[in-house]
Write a protein that holds these residues in place. Structure first.
Motif: not given
Length: 294
Positions: A129-134
């Motif tokens: 969740a911290d790394r995703r763009t979407q």
């Protein structure tokens, strides 16, 4: 990524898919009681005789389909003593969505939009969740006869919010065309809805965290056929550790759908010789639909 940015990206993605309105959904993540979780736990796949009744060979196929009855993945019903995998508490919002009518295309679209909203705010896997763009929920027809399940979003998918749009997706498009199908007539999703760092293989816990969303998509679409692209998809859906090389070339049953497992398109990019095996697998699937490919 903050909630406003996540919602803005979700709305942009849904608009691109032609969604014109969203149902009102109260997003409140919490655990349900143990009794409710057990009540919602999936049942065992039917016995061998029942499974074979679920898959009928098409005329001229030269024999009955090979169908192996399998159980669901053990880690989703509690704690897997071997791997310590625990399924999160079920979201009552999803249970309410799935308890409503899902007969028409509009009803299924409303249900999918509601689940997609929950996915957009999901933080069960904090690293992802911290790394995703979407988040990458799914794409295609919600009344599709065939559902494709892949592994997880890659960089291109993470940026665009659509599954299978990178190099592997381009190869998949060629396979779809060779099978006389159109992408817009299929439904395509992944085991995970967030990109793992460096496109690494999803962990068992990540797959368990995301399984509720995959199950919801299957219940909404109600496909007659499911194609698992790669070991991660096949092993997680069927609840086995069998290598993909031994799963391919056979048909399985899952919740009334015929399941085919084959190599992932990204594997084909690295191992072109395996394309012939995938083609044989797709011919087997299409034969069940009464379509002969040469």
């Amino acid at each position: 990524m903050n909630s406003k940015r996540a919602m803005a990206q979700l709305l942009k993605h849904l608009t691109g898919l032609g969604v014109t309105h969203l149902p009102k959904v109260e997003v409140q993540v919490r655990r349900v009681a143990a009794e409710a979780a057990r009540a919602a736990a999936p049942a065992e796949v039917p016995a061998a005789a029942g499974a074979r009744r679920a898959v009928k060979p098409s005329a001229g196929t030269g024999g009955a389909a090979v169908v192996q009855p399998l159980r669901r993945i053990p880690g989703l019903e509690g704690v897997d003593g071997a791997g310590g995998v625990r399924r999160p508490g079920a979201l009552p919002e999803i249970e309410r969505v799935l308890s409503g009518p899902l007969e028409t295309a509009g009803q299924r679209q409303d249900a999918a939009c509601a689940v997609a909203q929950l996915v957009a705010g999901c933080r069960r896997c904090s690293e992802l969740a911290d790394r995703r763009t979407q988040t990458v929920f799914g794409a295609g027809s919600l009344t599709a006869e065939i559902m494709f399940i892949g592994e997880a979003p890659g960089q291109d998918e993470d940026e665009q919010g659509v599954p299978f749009v990178g190099a592997a997706g381009q190869l998949l498009a060629k396979i779809i065309g060779a099978c006389r199908l159109r992408r817009e007539d299929l439904y395509i999703c992944n085991v995970l809805r967030c990109r793992p760092p460096g496109n690494r293989t999803p962990t068992p816990q990540e797959a368990a965290n995301c399984r509720e969303f995959l199950d919801a998509q299957i219940q909404i679409v109600r496909p007659k056929y499911i194609v698992c692209w790669g070991a991660v998809a096949a092993q997680n859906l069927l609840g086995v550790t069998t290598p993909i090389s031994k799963l391919r070339g056979r048909l399985f049953e899952y919740q009334g759908a015929v399941v085919l497992a084959t190599y992932h398109p990204s594997y084909l990019l690295r191992t072109p010789a395996a394309k012939k095996d995938v083609w044989e697998d797709m011919k087997l699937l299409m034969r069940q639909r009464g379509v002969e490919l040469v």
